[in-house]
Write a protein that holds these residues in place. Structure first.
Motif, PDB file in Angstrom:
ATOM      1  N   GLY A 187      20.099  21.924  -0.788  1.00  0.00           N
ATOM      2  CA  GLY A 187      20.058  22.111   0.657  1.00  0.00           C
ATOM      3  C   GLY A 187      21.314  22.769   1.187  1.00  0.00           C
ATOM      4  N   ARG A 203      16.723  12.065   3.977  1.00  0.00           N
ATOM      5  CA  ARG A 203      15.639  11.507   3.175  1.00  0.00           C
ATOM      6  C   ARG A 203      16.107  10.348   2.319  1.00  0.00           C
ATOM      7  NH1 ARG A 203      13.188  15.416  -0.654  1.00  0.00           N
ATOM      8  NH2 ARG A 203      15.306  16.109  -0.802  1.00  0.00           N
ATOM      9  N   GLU A 211      14.699  22.907  16.256  1.00  0.00           N
ATOM     10  CA  GLU A 211      13.778  22.577  15.165  1.00  0.00           C
ATOM     11  C   GLU A 211      14.450  22.789  13.807  1.00  0.00           C
ATOM     12  OE1 GLU A 211      10.624  25.231  16.118  1.00  0.00           O
ATOM     13  OE2 GLU A 211       9.554  23.752  17.336  1.00  0.00           O
ATOM     14  N   PHE A 212      15.224  23.873  13.713  1.00  0.00           N
ATOM     15  CA  PHE A 212      15.946  24.172  12.477  1.00  0.00           C
ATOM     16  C   PHE A 212      16.936  23.054  12.161  1.00  0.00           C
ATOM     17  CE2 PHE A 212      19.594  26.042  10.273  1.00  0.00           C
ATOM     18  CZ  PHE A 212      18.974  26.656   9.208  1.00  0.00           C
ATOM     19  N   ASP A 213      17.707  22.636  13.166  1.00  0.00           N
ATOM     20  CA  ASP A 213      18.673  21.548  12.973  1.00  0.00           C
ATOM     21  C   ASP A 213      17.973  20.259  12.561  1.00  0.00           C
ATOM     22  OD1 ASP A 213      20.655  23.303  13.662  1.00  0.00           O
ATOM     23  OD2 ASP A 213      21.067  22.419  15.628  1.00  0.00           O
ATOM     24  N   LYS A 214      16.872  19.934  13.225  1.00  0.00           N
ATOM     25  CA  LYS A 214      16.143  18.707  12.909  1.00  0.00           C
ATOM     26  C   LYS A 214      15.583  18.745  11.490  1.00  0.00           C
ATOM     27  CE  LYS A 214      14.933  17.390  17.586  1.00  0.00           C
ATOM     28  NZ  LYS A 214      13.882  17.249  18.573  1.00  0.00           N
ATOM     29  N   ARG A 215      15.126  19.929  11.070  1.00  0.00           N
ATOM     30  CA  ARG A 215      14.555  20.056   9.728  1.00  0.00           C
ATOM     31  C   ARG A 215      15.604  19.747   8.662  1.00  0.00           C
ATOM     32  NH1 ARG A 215      13.602  24.940   6.399  1.00  0.00           N
ATOM     33  NH2 ARG A 215      14.296  26.146   8.184  1.00  0.00           N
ATOM     34  N   TYR A 216      16.810  20.296   8.820  1.00  0.00           N
ATOM     35  CA  TYR A 216      17.849  20.042   7.830  1.00  0.00           C
ATOM     36  C   TYR A 216      18.437  18.643   7.961  1.00  0.00           C
ATOM     37  CZ  TYR A 216      17.801  24.403   5.373  1.00  0.00           C
ATOM     38  OH  TYR A 216      17.415  25.436   4.567  1.00  0.00           O
ATOM     39  N   GLU A 217      18.517  18.108   9.180  1.00  0.00           N
ATOM     40  CA  GLU A 217      18.964  16.723   9.338  1.00  0.00           C
ATOM     41  C   GLU A 217      17.993  15.783   8.627  1.00  0.00           C
ATOM     42  OE1 GLU A 217      20.139  15.386  13.325  1.00  0.00           O
ATOM     43  OE2 GLU A 217      20.292  17.510  13.814  1.00  0.00           O
ATOM     44  N   LYS A 218      16.708  16.048   8.796  1.00  0.00           N
ATOM     45  CA  LYS A 218      15.682  15.233   8.146  1.00  0.00           C
ATOM     46  C   LYS A 218      15.755  15.388   6.624  1.00  0.00           C
ATOM     47  CE  LYS A 218      10.692  14.538   8.182  1.00  0.00           C
ATOM     48  NZ  LYS A 218       9.411  15.011   8.703  1.00  0.00           N
ATOM     49  N   TYR A 219      16.040  16.612   6.162  1.00  0.00           N
ATOM     50  CA  TYR A 219      16.149  16.867   4.724  1.00  0.00           C
ATOM     51  C   TYR A 219      17.277  16.032   4.125  1.00  0.00           C
ATOM     52  CZ  TYR A 219      16.936  19.319   0.327  1.00  0.00           C
ATOM     53  OH  TYR A 219      17.105  19.618  -0.999  1.00  0.00           O
ATOM     54  N   GLU A 241      11.078  29.569  14.477  1.00  0.00           N
ATOM     55  CA  GLU A 241      11.445  28.198  14.781  1.00  0.00           C
ATOM     56  C   GLU A 241      12.723  28.220  15.621  1.00  0.00           C
ATOM     57  OE1 GLU A 241      13.515  26.805  10.724  1.00  0.00           O
ATOM     58  OE2 GLU A 241      12.205  25.278  11.539  1.00  0.00           O
TER      59      GLU A 241
END
Length: 149
Positions: free
Chosen positions: A61, A50, A39-47, A35
């Motif tokens: 997290g 929530r 994508e990694f940054d977006k995944r944790y931002e989204k996490y 990834e």
């Protein structure tokens, strides 16, 4: 005794089955996908963004991120700070800043001021003080060195 016997049995099985560490490493490399950093940054931002995230999930997290061999990007740090604010946990926000500062390692002199520069507007918006403003960057009860007396 049992551990020694189990270890010897495992070594004997490894020799007969023919499984080597290079084969195990190859299997691990094939597992999962690569990834990109975005994508990694977006995944944790989204996490962290929530709805309904609680303090335990935020800590999970953050611990996962701080356990990796990287310094979180300012976007991720800001997202974590906002999550801390949503659950009203200033202590967790300050610990998060301390952990991010720690992850800078021997590059603290260059990386940490850069991170602070990028996240300062968010800190002001959320009302979270920096570690330096609180005086946590200096030990409070440290003893003087015997060589300085």
């Amino acid at each position: 005794m049992l551990r020694i016997t189990a270890g010897k049995l495992a070594n004997a099985m490894r020799g007969t089955v023919g499984v080597t560490s290079s084969r195990i490493a190859a299997v691990r490399c094939l597992h999962g996908t690569e990834e990109s950093a975005e994508e990694f940054d977006k995944r944790y931002e989204k996490y962290f963004a929530r709805e309904g995230i609680d303090g335990w999930e935020i800590r999970k997290g953050m611990n996962d991120l701080l356990g990796m061999d990287l310094v979180p990007s300012p976007k991720i740090i800001e997202s974590g700070l906002r999550a801390c604010r949503r659950v009203n946990d200033i202590a967790l926000a300050i610990r998060w800043l301390e952990g991010c500062k720690d992850k800078c390692g021997d590059q603290k002199a260059t990386l940490y001021p850069y991170l602070l520069e990028k996240i300062t507007p968010t800190l002001k918006e959320l009302g979270v003080p920096t570690i330096e403003e609180l005086g946590y960057d200096k030990p409070e009860l440290a003893l003087k060195s015997v060589y300085d007396i």
